[in-house]
Design a protein around this motif. Structure first.
Motif, PDB file in Angstrom:
ATOM      1  N   SER A 164       0.855  -1.191   0.000  1.00 26.83           N
ATOM      2  CA  SER A 164       0.000   0.000   0.000  1.00 26.83           C
ATOM      3  C   SER A 164       0.886   1.234   0.000  1.00 26.83           C
ATOM      4  O   SER A 164       1.955   1.238   0.629  1.00 26.83           O
ATOM      5  CB  SER A 164      -0.921   0.023   1.229  1.00 26.83           C
ATOM      6  N   GLY A 165       0.454   2.269  -0.719  1.00 27.93           N
ATOM      7  CA  GLY A 165       1.142   3.549  -0.674  1.00 27.93           C
ATOM      8  C   GLY A 165       2.600   3.501  -1.060  1.00 27.93           C
ATOM      9  O   GLY A 165       3.395   4.293  -0.553  1.00 27.93           O
ATOM     10  N   GLY A 166       2.987   2.595  -1.936  1.00 26.22           N
ATOM     11  CA  GLY A 166       4.380   2.486  -2.359  1.00 26.22           C
ATOM     12  C   GLY A 166       5.252   1.664  -1.442  1.00 26.22           C
ATOM     13  O   GLY A 166       6.449   1.531  -1.676  1.00 26.22           O
ATOM     14  N   GLY A 222      -1.535   5.823   4.302  1.00 26.69           N
ATOM     15  CA  GLY A 222      -2.059   7.098   3.841  1.00 26.69           C
ATOM     16  C   GLY A 222      -0.989   8.167   3.882  1.00 26.69           C
ATOM     17  O   GLY A 222       0.159   7.904   4.279  1.00 26.69           O
ATOM     18  N   PRO A 223      -1.303   9.391   3.501  1.00 25.46           N
ATOM     19  CA  PRO A 223      -0.311  10.470   3.533  1.00 25.46           C
ATOM     20  C   PRO A 223       0.234  10.741   4.927  1.00 25.46           C
ATOM     21  O   PRO A 223       1.376  11.180   5.084  1.00 25.46           O
ATOM     22  CB  PRO A 223      -1.083  11.681   2.987  1.00 25.46           C
ATOM     23  N   SER A 224      -0.570  10.474   5.965  1.00 27.49           N
ATOM     24  CA  SER A 224      -0.129  10.798   7.323  1.00 27.49           C
ATOM     25  C   SER A 224      -0.456   9.713   8.333  1.00 27.49           C
ATOM     26  O   SER A 224      -0.515   9.980   9.531  1.00 27.49           O
ATOM     27  CB  SER A 224      -0.764  12.120   7.775  1.00 27.49           C
ATOM     28  N   PRO A 232       7.239   9.691   2.900  1.00 29.73           N
ATOM     29  CA  PRO A 232       7.594  10.389   4.145  1.00 29.73           C
ATOM     30  C   PRO A 232       6.843   9.896   5.364  1.00 29.73           C
ATOM     31  O   PRO A 232       7.275  10.126   6.494  1.00 29.73           O
ATOM     32  CB  PRO A 232       7.255  11.853   3.833  1.00 29.73           C
ATOM     33  N   VAL A 233       5.719   9.199   5.160  1.00 30.91           N
ATOM     34  CA  VAL A 233       4.933   8.735   6.307  1.00 30.91           C
ATOM     35  C   VAL A 233       5.726   7.758   7.170  1.00 30.91           C
ATOM     36  O   VAL A 233       5.471   7.629   8.374  1.00 30.91           O
ATOM     37  CB  VAL A 233       3.617   8.082   5.816  1.00 30.91           C
ATOM     38  N   THR A 234       6.722   7.078   6.603  1.00 30.53           N
ATOM     39  CA  THR A 234       7.517   6.144   7.400  1.00 30.53           C
ATOM     40  C   THR A 234       8.349   6.860   8.454  1.00 30.53           C
ATOM     41  O   THR A 234       8.837   6.231   9.394  1.00 30.53           O
ATOM     42  CB  THR A 234       8.448   5.314   6.500  1.00 30.53           C
ATOM     43  N   GLY A 235       8.507   8.184   8.304  1.00 27.71           N
ATOM     44  CA  GLY A 235       9.216   8.942   9.330  1.00 27.71           C
ATOM     45  C   GLY A 235       8.504   8.907  10.666  1.00 27.71           C
ATOM     46  O   GLY A 235       9.136   9.132  11.716  1.00 27.71           O
ATOM     47  N   LEU A 236       7.210   8.612  10.654  1.00 30.33           N
ATOM     48  CA  LEU A 236       6.468   8.500  11.919  1.00 30.33           C
ATOM     49  C   LEU A 236       7.007   7.365  12.766  1.00 30.33           C
ATOM     50  O   LEU A 236       6.978   7.428  14.003  1.00 30.33           O
ATOM     51  CB  LEU A 236       4.987   8.269  11.641  1.00 30.33           C
ATOM     52  N   PHE A 272      -2.187  -2.404  14.303  1.00 31.41           N
ATOM     53  CA  PHE A 272      -1.163  -1.391  14.571  1.00 31.41           C
ATOM     54  C   PHE A 272      -1.606  -0.105  13.878  1.00 31.41           C
ATOM     55  O   PHE A 272      -2.051  -0.127  12.732  1.00 31.41           O
ATOM     56  CB  PHE A 272       0.182  -1.858  14.018  1.00 31.41           C
ATOM     57  N   HIS A 273      -1.464   1.012  14.589  1.00 31.32           N
ATOM     58  CA  HIS A 273      -1.835   2.309  14.004  1.00 31.32           C
ATOM     59  C   HIS A 273      -0.876   3.378  14.509  1.00 31.32           C
ATOM     60  O   HIS A 273      -0.500   3.412  15.680  1.00 31.32           O
ATOM     61  CB  HIS A 273      -3.271   2.696  14.383  1.00 31.32           C
ATOM     62  N   ILE A 274      -0.513   4.267  13.580  1.00 39.00           N
ATOM     63  CA  ILE A 274       0.252   5.455  13.954  1.00 39.00           C
ATOM     64  C   ILE A 274      -0.107   6.561  12.974  1.00 39.00           C
ATOM     65  O   ILE A 274      -0.328   6.294  11.779  1.00 39.00           O
ATOM     66  CB  ILE A 274       1.777   5.185  13.952  1.00 39.00           C
ATOM     67  N   ASP A 275      -0.235   7.795  13.465  1.00 31.80           N
ATOM     68  CA  ASP A 275      -0.575   8.902  12.571  1.00 31.80           C
ATOM     69  C   ASP A 275       0.178  10.162  12.977  1.00 31.80           C
ATOM     70  O   ASP A 275       0.806  10.225  14.048  1.00 31.80           O
ATOM     71  CB  ASP A 275      -2.088   9.160  12.525  1.00 31.80           C
ATOM     72  N   ALA A 276       0.110  11.155  12.097  1.00 29.81           N
ATOM     73  CA  ALA A 276       0.847  12.405  12.317  1.00 29.81           C
ATOM     74  C   ALA A 276       0.274  13.217  13.464  1.00 29.81           C
ATOM     75  O   ALA A 276       0.927  14.140  13.962  1.00 29.81           O
ATOM     76  CB  ALA A 276       0.842  13.238  11.036  1.00 29.81           C
ATOM     77  N   GLY A 277      -0.942  12.889  13.903  1.00 31.18           N
ATOM     78  CA  GLY A 277      -1.529  13.599  15.034  1.00 31.18           C
ATOM     79  C   GLY A 277      -0.975  13.177  16.373  1.00 31.18           C
ATOM     80  O   GLY A 277      -1.358  13.728  17.405  1.00 31.18           O
TER      81      GLY A 277
END
Length: 431
Positions: A148-150, A194-196, A411-415, A221-226
């Motif tokens: 997903s997402g590349g 997703g993007p974030s 860039p989302v992997t930076g999370l 498992f979940h992680i987001d930019a928020g």
């Protein structure tokens, strides 16, 4: 040590990316040399991956674009989505064992060590072109499970708590997730990037003893930019008496879907609500080799229909799940003449399907034969065999596919770098 870019693009049988040098007075260097650099960057951002990586050989500045934050931000904004496929060879139903090259390197004391390099095969359905890509940083003992997402999700093969790696194959980046909490054998895996945010779910094949498994639970498992994250702490029970085939889940909107067997039905996992429900499949008593795919942001069921006791010709049909979430509508049937040819080649071995955008690939098990269906054009065509596989007619030629959107930045992997938990280290991650 492997280079930062662990890809190997080799053009296949198609010449779509091969261009001839044409002398044209319209290509006046006095004009093109004065183009604003921002416009050139925008043009480069539109290039498909093979052309982009070739363009990096032109000059130092173009080579460095992959390290430029300004260019990568532009790339995310303007680069068109490409609905490609990524295939791997596998040898069994329960464990997808990728085709690999074995390279021997001299070790200490003159001994020789063998390193397995995973190999995948990118397919461009627009230009009907194959490309080979390698994964030198992925350690042995892992198999691809979702995409997903590349990013490609690799899951450890060893029974027990599952280790998970997210990999961008174009740039060779690896991001490690914490291991799951419950021991499993070969669970079904879902990935939504997703993007974030990143969501991963593993379901079924719970180890209830060293010698027995049962489909009991789901971990997510979940992680987001928020700043919100859940590290496998969210669990839910699978529906009673479910019989899901271990493999990948299909993500549509905010749900993961997978097939349930005996009898056929569809299981749906609501990510936000952390709950499962069961959806009745159409013509479930007459289906053979049913597969779920995502196409045009809808869930599509692909299956052969065989009514042996009724005067109805055998066929391969496609149904789309409607917005209500319970009703299926037939959207396409394979032309009867083509199905007769397909059935003869398939010979009862079954088939697998993978969808992406307007394309659905149908792969005959135990062979290198595959069909491509374009939903927008209503066109069917045979996919040329992958030129990087020895087509000897054995089961080792069988391909297992994923919907893959090639991108040079995720860039989302930076999370994941923000997590402070100690990750397990794997031998082979560092060359």
């Amino acid at each position: 040590m492997p280079s930062h870019f662990s890809y190997t693009f080799t053009p296949g049988t198609s010449s779509a990316y091969v261009t001839d040098t044409v002398t044209n007075t319209w290509m006046d260097t006095r004009i093109w040399s004065k183009l604003p650099q921002s416009l050139i960057d925008r043009v480069i951002a539109f290039l498909p991956p093979p052309a982009f990586f070739r363009a990096r050989c032109v000059c130092k500045r173009w080579y460095s674009l992959l390290f430029s934050n300004n260019f990568l931000e532009l790339y995310i904004q303007v680069s068109p989505r490409r609905h490609w496929f990524l295939f791997f060879k596998h040898k069994s139903l329960k464990s997808y064992i990728c085709g690999n090259n074995s390279s021997s390197t001299p070790g200490s004391g003159g001994q020789t060590s063998t390193t397995n390099i995973f190999e995948g095969y990118l397919f461009d359905p627009y230009d009907i072109a194959w490309y080979r890509i390698t994964f030198p940083l992925v350690p042995s003992g892992f198999s691809p499970a979702a995409a997903s997402g590349g990013l490609i999700c690799w899951v450890s093969d060893e029974a027990g708590a599952k280790s998970i790696i997210l990999c961008n194959p174009l740039i060779g980046s690896l991001s490690q997730l914490p291991p799951t909490l419950r021991p499993r054998l070969f669970p079904s895996t879902g990935l939504k990037v997703g993007p974030s945010s990143i969501d991963v779910a593993v379901a079924g094949d719970d180890l209830i003893s060293p010698y027995a498994v049962k489909n009991l639970s789901t971990e997510s498992f979940h992680i987001d930019a928020g700043g919100f994250y859940s590290l496998w702490g969210t669990t839910s029970s699978l529906p009673r008496l479910c019989s899901l085939e271990s493999g990948q889940m299909v993500c549509v909107d905010d749900r993961f879907y997978c097939m349930n067997y005996n009898p056929f039905s569809v299981l749906a996992y609501e990510i936000a609500a952390n709950s499962w429900c069961k959806i009745q499949a159409p013509m479930r008593r007459f289906l053979r080799s049913p597969s779920l795919v995502e196409s045009m942001e809808k869930l599509v069921l692909v299956a052969a229909v065989e009514k042996s006791k009724l005067n109805v010709p055998k066929s391969l049909r496609l149904w789309s799940l409607q917005a209500c979430g319970t009703t299926w509508v037939e959207i396409e049937r394979m032309p009867q003449q083509l199905y007769q040819q397909f059935e003869e080649l398939e010979a009862g071995h079954g088939f697998d399907c993978v969808g992406h955008g307007e394309f659905i690939a149908i792969i005959i098990r135990g062979s290198d034969k595959a069909l491509l269906f374009d939903i927008l054009r209503k066109a069917w065509q045979w996919i040329p065999p992958c030129p990087y596989i020895n087509h000897g007619g054995g089961g080792d030629d069988e391909l297992h596919g994923f919907a893959y959107e090639p991108t040079v930045t995720t860039p989302v992997t930076g999370l994941l770098d923000q997590l402070t938990i100690p990750f397990q280290s794997f031998s082979g991650l560092i060359g």
